[in-house]
Design a protein around this motif. Structure first.
Motif, PDB file in Angstrom:
ATOM      1  N   THR A 162       0.835  -1.212   0.000  1.00  0.00           N
ATOM      2  CA  THR A 162       0.000   0.000   0.000  1.00  0.00           C
ATOM      3  C   THR A 162       0.865   1.255   0.000  1.00  0.00           C
ATOM      4  OG1 THR A 162      -0.177   0.091   2.398  1.00  0.00           O
ATOM      5  CG2 THR A 162      -1.844  -1.205   1.250  1.00  0.00           C
ATOM      6  N   ASN A 163       2.123   1.107  -0.424  1.00  0.00           N
ATOM      7  CA  ASN A 163       2.984   2.283  -0.588  1.00  0.00           C
ATOM      8  C   ASN A 163       3.371   2.410  -2.058  1.00  0.00           C
ATOM      9  OD1 ASN A 163       4.435  -0.176  -0.080  1.00  0.00           O
ATOM     10  ND2 ASN A 163       6.326   0.978   0.053  1.00  0.00           N
ATOM     11  N   PRO A 164       3.369   3.628  -2.609  1.00  0.00           N
ATOM     12  CA  PRO A 164       3.739   3.777  -4.021  1.00  0.00           C
ATOM     13  C   PRO A 164       5.164   3.252  -4.236  1.00  0.00           C
ATOM     14  CG  PRO A 164       2.830   5.810  -3.134  1.00  0.00           C
ATOM     15  CD  PRO A 164       3.030   4.898  -1.969  1.00  0.00           C
ATOM     16  N   GLY A 165       5.326   2.377  -5.208  1.00  0.00           N
ATOM     17  CA  GLY A 165       6.636   1.790  -5.485  1.00  0.00           C
ATOM     18  C   GLY A 165       6.899   0.553  -4.651  1.00  0.00           C
ATOM     19  N   GLY A 166       5.905   0.100  -3.912  1.00  0.00           N
ATOM     20  CA  GLY A 166       6.089  -0.995  -2.951  1.00  0.00           C
ATOM     21  C   GLY A 166       6.451  -2.332  -3.559  1.00  0.00           C
ATOM     22  N   TYR A 167       6.078  -2.558  -4.828  1.00  0.00           N
ATOM     23  CA  TYR A 167       6.388  -3.863  -5.431  1.00  0.00           C
ATOM     24  C   TYR A 167       7.829  -3.924  -5.907  1.00  0.00           C
ATOM     25  CZ  TYR A 167       1.343  -4.522  -5.302  1.00  0.00           C
ATOM     26  OH  TYR A 167       0.045  -4.641  -4.875  1.00  0.00           O
ATOM     27  N   SER A 168       8.384  -2.778  -6.316  1.00  0.00           N
ATOM     28  CA  SER A 168       9.739  -2.833  -6.861  1.00  0.00           C
ATOM     29  C   SER A 168      10.784  -2.438  -5.829  1.00  0.00           C
ATOM     30  CB  SER A 168       9.852  -1.945  -8.102  1.00  0.00           C
ATOM     31  OG  SER A 168       9.176  -0.744  -7.918  1.00  0.00           O
ATOM     32  N   SER A 169      10.344  -1.817  -4.719  1.00  0.00           N
ATOM     33  CA  SER A 169      11.355  -1.351  -3.769  1.00  0.00           C
ATOM     34  C   SER A 169      11.326  -2.198  -2.511  1.00  0.00           C
ATOM     35  CB  SER A 169      11.055   0.121  -3.438  1.00  0.00           C
ATOM     36  OG  SER A 169      11.229   0.347  -2.076  1.00  0.00           O
ATOM     37  N   SER A 170      12.500  -2.347  -1.893  1.00  0.00           N
ATOM     38  CA  SER A 170      12.533  -3.137  -0.655  1.00  0.00           C
ATOM     39  C   SER A 170      12.348  -2.213   0.547  1.00  0.00           C
ATOM     40  CB  SER A 170      13.849  -3.895  -0.539  1.00  0.00           C
ATOM     41  OG  SER A 170      14.891  -2.981  -0.731  1.00  0.00           O
ATOM     42  N   GLU A 171      12.595  -0.897   0.329  1.00  0.00           N
ATOM     43  CA  GLU A 171      12.369   0.038   1.450  1.00  0.00           C
ATOM     44  C   GLU A 171      10.862   0.297   1.518  1.00  0.00           C
ATOM     45  OE1 GLU A 171      12.339   4.536   1.105  1.00  0.00           O
ATOM     46  OE2 GLU A 171      13.500   3.969  -0.667  1.00  0.00           O
ATOM     47  N   LYS A 172      10.245  -0.210   2.592  1.00  0.00           N
ATOM     48  CA  LYS A 172       8.787  -0.201   2.619  1.00  0.00           C
ATOM     49  C   LYS A 172       8.232   0.732   3.669  1.00  0.00           C
ATOM     50  CE  LYS A 172       8.964  -4.906   1.187  1.00  0.00           C
ATOM     51  NZ  LYS A 172       9.228  -6.193   1.743  1.00  0.00           N
ATOM     52  N   PHE A 173       7.109   0.513   4.000  1.00  0.00           N
ATOM     53  CA  PHE A 173       6.244   0.902   5.097  1.00  0.00           C
ATOM     54  C   PHE A 173       6.278   2.357   5.588  1.00  0.00           C
ATOM     55  CE2 PHE A 173       5.047  -3.141   4.454  1.00  0.00           C
ATOM     56  CZ  PHE A 173       5.970  -4.108   4.792  1.00  0.00           C
ATOM     57  N   ASP A 174       7.328   3.159   5.340  1.00  0.00           N
ATOM     58  CA  ASP A 174       7.217   4.545   5.783  1.00  0.00           C
ATOM     59  C   ASP A 174       6.377   5.360   4.806  1.00  0.00           C
ATOM     60  OD1 ASP A 174       9.027   4.373   3.818  1.00  0.00           O
ATOM     61  OD2 ASP A 174      10.468   5.774   4.692  1.00  0.00           O
ATOM     62  N   ALA A 175       5.942   4.731   3.712  1.00  0.00           N
ATOM     63  CA  ALA A 175       5.069   5.439   2.776  1.00  0.00           C
ATOM     64  C   ALA A 175       3.739   4.709   2.625  1.00  0.00           C
ATOM     65  CB  ALA A 175       5.752   5.560   1.416  1.00  0.00           C
ATOM     66  N   SER A 176       3.455   3.750   3.511  1.00  0.00           N
ATOM     67  CA  SER A 176       2.256   2.924   3.359  1.00  0.00           C
ATOM     68  C   SER A 176       1.019   3.605   3.928  1.00  0.00           C
ATOM     69  CB  SER A 176       2.414   1.601   4.105  1.00  0.00           C
ATOM     70  OG  SER A 176       3.500   0.905   3.594  1.00  0.00           O
ATOM     71  N   GLN A 177      -0.151   3.163   3.405  1.00  0.00           N
ATOM     72  CA  GLN A 177      -1.388   3.784   3.867  1.00  0.00           C
ATOM     73  C   GLN A 177      -1.836   3.218   5.207  1.00  0.00           C
ATOM     74  OE1 GLN A 177      -4.924   3.024   1.686  1.00  0.00           O
ATOM     75  NE2 GLN A 177      -5.895   4.896   2.403  1.00  0.00           N
ATOM     76  N   PHE A 178      -1.657   1.927   5.376  1.00  0.00           N
ATOM     77  CA  PHE A 178      -2.046   1.289   6.648  1.00  0.00           C
ATOM     78  C   PHE A 178      -1.298  -0.030   6.710  1.00  0.00           C
ATOM     79  CE2 PHE A 178      -5.335   0.735   3.413  1.00  0.00           C
ATOM     80  CZ  PHE A 178      -5.173  -0.608   3.142  1.00  0.00           C
TER      81      PHE A 178
END
Ligand code: SAM
Ligand code: SF4
Length: 464
Positions: free
Chosen positions: A338-354
């Motif tokens: 639920t973060n833009p770019g979440g499928y291609s990037s390993s840096e996650k969750f600080d841009a996620s919606q929930f």
């Protein structure tokens, strides 16, 4: 056609009167309503409050059993799969339950470039996905709505071993003219949740930006359908207000669309609030819906609008999802970010919606549901053949859609097995396909076997 500029069709007084009239559960009445629901004609608004009172384990068991029966009669064992694609978390609104709200400084903001969107889609296509739900906050880069339109074009342009065949869209409400532009991009369903139909709660939850306007939001599907988008998806964010009220209001909304446009919503989504960064409301929702009530409300919706698809996302845990499929859910997301770019990037969750409840990848979800006896379906035939809106419902209600859905689901699953599955999954999948084939009536069995053989021979996108 009259486009309403206020929410005449959500009648709060009527909802409360109906709920209050049935404050204690009446076993005889409940059993009568359950029996009626087996006729597959849906339920009237007056039938819902008695079902909402159910607390006794035996009656609850009966409700869930009836919903399972109705679901299986209409949807067989099919479960449609999709992936959400968050292209931007920019937002000018202030919805106090959402991490994308404008004042949330903890969130890393990002609007994907078209190249980045392409990269995300390539990953989803290579996993085997055929349906995407495009999601964005309510603020687009300089191009405005063109950003969304070009994003849809970009998604459809990706051709690898497979391609995305249906793009559904969940973006802020538009005007009729803008909906016409969106329709011209060949989107599937336009989806938008009212969040809460309770006006006073709506006001408290939306404290800044255009989304404060309850009426503009609640009339959005009238504009979308007036603009020619036949398949629309409605929903409520459960946890903001009394779920009994929301279920009744969802049905009032559905009845209104049915009356005005000859077809109710194509789908109803049932998200429950999940913790979002820096949001107190999301950590401790004012009307938290328990797991039992959640299953109960899904079952009630299934009986009320049997031909409307119901969507459940990876907000929920695998266990809840398994129970929910059985009593009404027909479409699910899998392997979501639920973060833009979440499928291609390993840096996650600080841009996620929930935060998510189900972290499994698509392959794991497919294995699980296959073992549970479902047919994972990637079918997109109806929308591509123009079987949408009223045309779809005219086929679905007399049961005529069945002869398309089961063969198409099985053929798309075979396509998945041929193109994306490892040997273990392939063996499991084809064993299950054999079992499902045997359960079909003889004429459909023959057609479906031919379709599966076409797929095995290398033909793709086989549907009827
Ligand atoms: N920005 C548009 C809007 O608000 O309608 C569309 C995209 S928004 C990201 C999609 C949905 O996410 C919202 O309609 C809301 O129901 C859901 N959502 C927001 N915060 C959530 C949370 N904390 N937990 C679960 N769902 C949430
Ligand atoms: Fe923005 Fe939608 Fe989140 Fe509200 S729910 S803050 S409009 S992204």
């Amino acid at each position: 056609m009259i486009i309403l500029n206020n929410s005449q069709f959500i009648d709060e007084k009527k909802i409360w009167e109906a709920i209050e009239k049935h404050s204690v559960s009446d076993k005889v009445l409940i059993e009568e309503i359950l029996k009626k629901s087996l006729e597959l004609k849906g339920l009237s608004l007056d039938d819902i409050p008695p079902l909402l009172t159910i607390k006794e384990p035996e009656l609850l068991e009966e409700l869930l059993k009836t919903a399972k029966e109705v679901k299986e009669k209409i949807y067989g064992k099919r479960l449609v799969l999709f992936a959400p694609l968050y292209i931007s978390n920019l937002c000018k609104n202030e919805c106090i339950y959402c991490a994308f709200r404008s004042t949330n400084k903890e969130l890393k903001r990002k609007a994907l470039s078209y190249n980045e969107i392409k990269k995300e889609v390539e990953i989803l296509v290579d996993q085997g996905h055929k349906r995407i739900l495009l999601v964005a906050g309510e603020s687009y880069p300089d191009e405005g709505l063109d950003y969304i339109l070009k994003a849809v074009d970009t998604i459809y342009s990706v051709k690898n071993k497979g391609e995305i065949r249906r793009v559904n869209v969940n973006i802020a409400p538009l005007t009729i003219d803008d909906f016409k532009r969106l329709k011209s991009r060949k989107i599937g369903t336009y989806q938008l949740f009212q969040e809460t139909y309770h006006r006073e709660t709506y006001k408290k939850m939306h404290i800044g930006g255009l989304k404060r306007d309850y009426d503009f939001r609640v009339t959005v599907m009238d504009r979308a359908m007036e603009a020619g988008i036949n398949d629309v998806g409605i929903g409520v964010l459960f946890g903001l207000f009394d779920y009994r009220f929301e279920v009744m209001a969802l049905l009032q909304h559905s009845n209104h669309l049915d009356k005005e446009f000859g077809a109710g919503p194509h789908t109803i989504s049932v998200p429950r609030i999940e913790p979002a960064s820096g949001s107190k409301v999301s950590e401790d929702p004012p009307y938290k819906v328990s797991d039992i009530d959640f299953l109960k409300l899904i079952a009630i919706l299934r009986l009320s609008v049997p031909y409307t698809g119901m969507i459940l996302t990876t907000r929920e845990t695998p266990e809840i999802r398994r129970n929910a499929f059985a009593v009404g859910i027909s479409q699910i997301s899998a392997g979501s970010r639920t973060n833009p770019g979440g499928y291609s990037s390993s840096e996650k969750f600080d841009a996620s919606q929930f935060s998510l409840g189900d972290h499994r990848n698509l392959r794991e979800v497919i294995e699980d549901i296959t073992k549970l006896g479902y047919i994972p379906s990637f079918c997109t035939a109806c929308y591509r053949l123009g079987r949408t809106g009223k045309d779809f419902m005219d086929l679905a209600k007399p049961g005529l859609i069945q002869k398309h859905c089961s063969p198409n689901a099985i053929a798309t699953f075979a396509e998945y097995l041929e193109d994306y599955a490892d040997d273990e999954m392939k063996t499991l999948g084809y064993d299950m396909i054999d079992k499902h084939l045997k359960e079909l009536p003889p004429n459909l069995q023959k057609t479906t076997m031919e379709m599966v053989n076409f797929v095995k021979e290398g033909k793709r996108d086989v549907y009827i």
